[in-house]
Scaffold this motif. Structure first.
Motif, PDB file in Angstrom:
ATOM      1  N   THR A 161      54.934  -3.208  39.670  1.00  0.00           N
ATOM      2  CA  THR A 161      54.913  -2.998  41.117  1.00  0.00           C
ATOM      3  C   THR A 161      53.514  -2.658  41.571  1.00  0.00           C
ATOM      4  O   THR A 161      52.776  -1.948  40.875  1.00  0.00           O
ATOM      5  CB  THR A 161      55.897  -1.901  41.545  1.00  0.00           C
ATOM      6  N   HIS A 162      53.154  -3.164  42.732  1.00  0.00           N
ATOM      7  CA  HIS A 162      51.856  -2.881  43.325  1.00  0.00           C
ATOM      8  C   HIS A 162      51.894  -1.634  44.205  1.00  0.00           C
ATOM      9  O   HIS A 162      50.940  -1.372  44.939  1.00  0.00           O
ATOM     10  CB  HIS A 162      51.378  -4.106  44.115  1.00  0.00           C
ATOM     11  N   PHE A 163      52.992  -0.878  44.115  1.00  0.00           N
ATOM     12  CA  PHE A 163      53.135   0.365  44.873  1.00  0.00           C
ATOM     13  C   PHE A 163      53.076   1.537  43.892  1.00  0.00           C
ATOM     14  O   PHE A 163      53.850   1.596  42.928  1.00  0.00           O
ATOM     15  CB  PHE A 163      54.444   0.363  45.662  1.00  0.00           C
ATOM     16  N   ALA A 203      59.717  -7.999  48.750  1.00  0.00           N
ATOM     17  CA  ALA A 203      58.462  -8.646  49.119  1.00  0.00           C
ATOM     18  C   ALA A 203      57.477  -8.662  47.955  1.00  0.00           C
ATOM     19  O   ALA A 203      56.711  -9.620  47.803  1.00  0.00           O
ATOM     20  CB  ALA A 203      57.849  -7.931  50.323  1.00  0.00           C
ATOM     21  N   ASP A 204      57.519  -7.635  47.118  1.00  0.00           N
ATOM     22  CA  ASP A 204      56.595  -7.501  45.995  1.00  0.00           C
ATOM     23  C   ASP A 204      57.063  -8.342  44.807  1.00  0.00           C
ATOM     24  O   ASP A 204      57.198  -7.854  43.687  1.00  0.00           O
ATOM     25  CB  ASP A 204      56.472  -6.026  45.609  1.00  0.00           C
ATOM     26  N   PHE A 205      57.339  -9.634  45.072  1.00  0.00           N
ATOM     27  CA  PHE A 205      57.699 -10.605  44.023  1.00  0.00           C
ATOM     28  C   PHE A 205      58.989 -10.236  43.300  1.00  0.00           C
ATOM     29  O   PHE A 205      59.211 -10.666  42.166  1.00  0.00           O
ATOM     30  CB  PHE A 205      56.559 -10.758  43.007  1.00  0.00           C
ATOM     31  N   ALA A 206      59.848  -9.433  43.941  1.00  0.00           N
ATOM     32  CA  ALA A 206      61.038  -8.884  43.293  1.00  0.00           C
ATOM     33  C   ALA A 206      60.669  -8.168  41.996  1.00  0.00           C
ATOM     34  O   ALA A 206      61.455  -8.110  41.053  1.00  0.00           O
ATOM     35  CB  ALA A 206      62.094  -9.965  43.041  1.00  0.00           C
ATOM     36  N   LEU A 207      59.430  -7.644  41.957  1.00  0.00           N
ATOM     37  CA  LEU A 207      58.859  -6.896  40.827  1.00  0.00           C
ATOM     38  C   LEU A 207      58.599  -7.776  39.597  1.00  0.00           C
ATOM     39  O   LEU A 207      58.287  -7.264  38.523  1.00  0.00           O
ATOM     40  CB  LEU A 207      59.733  -5.695  40.436  1.00  0.00           C
ATOM     41  N   HIS A 208      58.685  -9.082  39.726  1.00  0.00           N
ATOM     42  CA  HIS A 208      58.551  -9.971  38.569  1.00  0.00           C
ATOM     43  C   HIS A 208      57.101 -10.148  38.131  1.00  0.00           C
ATOM     44  O   HIS A 208      56.226 -10.411  38.964  1.00  0.00           O
ATOM     45  CB  HIS A 208      59.132 -11.345  38.894  1.00  0.00           C
ATOM     46  N   GLY A 209      56.875 -10.005  36.804  1.00  0.00           N
ATOM     47  CA  GLY A 209      55.566 -10.274  36.234  1.00  0.00           C
ATOM     48  C   GLY A 209      55.572 -11.423  35.242  1.00  0.00           C
ATOM     49  O   GLY A 209      54.881 -12.423  35.423  1.00  0.00           O
ATOM     50  N   ARG A 210      56.373 -11.305  34.180  1.00  0.00           N
ATOM     51  CA  ARG A 210      56.469 -12.352  33.162  1.00  0.00           C
ATOM     52  C   ARG A 210      57.896 -12.389  32.629  1.00  0.00           C
ATOM     53  O   ARG A 210      58.625 -11.396  32.664  1.00  0.00           O
ATOM     54  CB  ARG A 210      55.535 -12.068  31.978  1.00  0.00           C
ATOM     55  N   LEU A 211      58.281 -13.546  32.092  1.00  0.00           N
ATOM     56  CA  LEU A 211      59.589 -13.729  31.474  1.00  0.00           C
ATOM     57  C   LEU A 211      59.382 -14.383  30.113  1.00  0.00           C
ATOM     58  O   LEU A 211      58.735 -15.433  30.010  1.00  0.00           O
ATOM     59  CB  LEU A 211      60.476 -14.615  32.353  1.00  0.00           C
ATOM     60  N   PHE A 212      59.906 -13.745  29.061  1.00  0.00           N
ATOM     61  CA  PHE A 212      59.847 -14.271  27.708  1.00  0.00           C
ATOM     62  C   PHE A 212      61.255 -14.675  27.297  1.00  0.00           C
ATOM     63  O   PHE A 212      62.155 -13.829  27.236  1.00  0.00           O
ATOM     64  CB  PHE A 212      59.287 -13.228  26.744  1.00  0.00           C
ATOM     65  N   VAL A 213      61.449 -15.959  27.026  1.00  0.00           N
ATOM     66  CA  VAL A 213      62.769 -16.515  26.726  1.00  0.00           C
ATOM     67  C   VAL A 213      62.880 -16.710  25.218  1.00  0.00           C
ATOM     68  O   VAL A 213      62.098 -17.460  24.623  1.00  0.00           O
ATOM     69  CB  VAL A 213      62.974 -17.859  27.454  1.00  0.00           C
ATOM     70  N   ALA A 224      61.640  -8.892  54.390  1.00  0.00           N
ATOM     71  CA  ALA A 224      61.091  -8.998  53.039  1.00  0.00           C
ATOM     72  C   ALA A 224      61.374 -10.370  52.428  1.00  0.00           C
ATOM     73  O   ALA A 224      60.491 -10.959  51.782  1.00  0.00           O
ATOM     74  CB  ALA A 224      61.667  -7.900  52.157  1.00  0.00           C
ATOM     75  N   TYR A 225      62.576 -10.889  52.619  1.00  0.00           N
ATOM     76  CA  TYR A 225      62.861 -12.227  52.089  1.00  0.00           C
ATOM     77  C   TYR A 225      62.075 -13.298  52.841  1.00  0.00           C
ATOM     78  O   TYR A 225      61.718 -14.335  52.253  1.00  0.00           O
ATOM     79  CB  TYR A 225      64.360 -12.503  52.101  1.00  0.00           C
ATOM     80  N   ALA A 226      61.773 -13.067  54.116  1.00  0.00           N
ATOM     81  CA  ALA A 226      60.906 -14.002  54.845  1.00  0.00           C
ATOM     82  C   ALA A 226      59.494 -13.988  54.256  1.00  0.00           C
ATOM     83  O   ALA A 226      58.857 -15.047  54.107  1.00  0.00           O
ATOM     84  CB  ALA A 226      60.877 -13.649  56.323  1.00  0.00           C
ATOM     85  N   VAL A 227      58.988 -12.797  53.900  1.00  0.00           N
ATOM     86  CA  VAL A 227      57.692 -12.706  53.216  1.00  0.00           C
ATOM     87  C   VAL A 227      57.760 -13.415  51.867  1.00  0.00           C
ATOM     88  O   VAL A 227      56.856 -14.181  51.498  1.00  0.00           O
ATOM     89  CB  VAL A 227      57.272 -11.234  53.039  1.00  0.00           C
ATOM     90  N   ALA A 228      58.841 -13.178  51.114  1.00  0.00           N
ATOM     91  CA  ALA A 228      59.000 -13.827  49.816  1.00  0.00           C
ATOM     92  C   ALA A 228      59.031 -15.342  49.956  1.00  0.00           C
ATOM     93  O   ALA A 228      58.527 -16.078  49.091  1.00  0.00           O
ATOM     94  CB  ALA A 228      60.272 -13.324  49.133  1.00  0.00           C
ATOM     95  N   ASP A 229      59.613 -15.829  51.033  1.00  0.00           N
ATOM     96  CA  ASP A 229      59.644 -17.276  51.284  1.00  0.00           C
ATOM     97  C   ASP A 229      58.235 -17.806  51.533  1.00  0.00           C
ATOM     98  O   ASP A 229      57.858 -18.880  51.043  1.00  0.00           O
ATOM     99  CB  ASP A 229      60.552 -17.556  52.477  1.00  0.00           C
TER     100      ASP A 229
END
Length: 267
Positions: free
Chosen positions: A140-142, A154-164, A34-39
């Motif tokens: 998540t796309h699952f 692999a699914d972007f670590a579930l990340h969509g948006r970040l508001f700081v 999964a981390y190889a896919v993320a890379d």
């Protein structure tokens, strides 16, 4: 194989659609895979013009591990296309790009200088420029929020948006590890309390979560850099709240140095 999986995940993200579980298609699909896919995803996003701005750490809140079937932290990059610095503590967002979005109130940091593995929390604090309260939209796309740990990585670590939210100099805290671990957050939706928690639930505190992540990054096969200026969000302090268009979320924090944040959702 990893490149094809990365391209399929990027396609699902771009089109806001579901995918079958990777671990159903290949039961041997592991966290290392999964981390190889993320890379590969990271390289593809850079090649199409996106710029990494730091990282999110997920599943640091032990109280939700059993609910999602994930029992250790995960992480992934955040991007100039997914990070927003909120002016005036008020923001709005269209939910159209997300699949099953949920909202997480978090504590996040920015590095003034790169950390190294093996640092104490106090040493890490000396590497930090500012601390902020903000939101991460996770999705998540699952279907049904059902997955295994390798799927989430692999699914972007579930990340969509970040508001700081408001950025507070780390020097404003006398004992940053203790004070930030003691911060209490209440999450409201349309004026009703959704959930609340103390940030010590995040692996004993945001700086503790950061320390654990820095050490894990140093041991990771993929040599993702941590650089000065990187933002790192340390994980949700409450359960992730489902989101629908037309809602208003806001937070209240016990530490008045970190003001609450308001977010309105649109279709």
């Amino acid at each position: 194989m990893t490149r094809a999986t990365a391209e399929a995940l990027l396609g699902a993200r771009d089109e806001a659609r579901f995918l079958p579980l990777l671990t159903d298609a290949d039961p041997a699909f592991s966290l290392a895979d999964a981390y190889a896919v993320a890379d590969d995803i990271r390289r593809l996003r850079i090649s199409r013009g996106e710029r990494p701005l730091g990282y999110k750490i997920g599943f640091t809140n032990r109280s939700i591990w059993d609910r999602y079937g994930v029992h250790a932290p995960i992480w992934g990059p955040v991007w100039d296309t997914t990070v927003e610095f909120v002016a005036g503590q008020e923001a709005s967002v269209s939910l159209a790009p997300f699949v099953q979005p949920r909202l997480e109130p978090e504590i996040m940091f920015a590095f003034a200088k790169a950390p190294r593995g093996g640092m104490s929390e106090a040493e890490l604090a000396a590497c930090i420029e500012w601390v902020a309260h903000g939101y991460e939209i996770v999705h998540t796309h699952f279907e049904g929020w059902r997955f295994r740990p390798a799927d989430t990585v692999a699914d972007f670590a579930l990340h969509g948006r970040l508001f700081v939210g408001a950025r507070v100099p780390i020097a404003s805290f006398t004992d940053a590890p203790r004070e930030l671990a003691a911060a209490h957050v209440a999450l409201h939706r349309d004026g009703e309390l959704v959930d609340e928690g103390q940030s010590s639930i995040v692996l004993d505190g945001p700086l503790s979560a950061l320390r654990i992540w820095v050490d894990a990054m140093a041991a990771q096969a993929q040599r993702w850099p941590i650089t000065a200026g990187d933002i790192v969000s340390t994980g949700t302090i409450t359960d992730a709240a489902p989101m629908l268009p037309g809602q208003r979320f806001h937070t209240r924090l016990s530490d008045l140095r970190l003001p609450g944040l308001s977010l309105r959702t649109q279709a």
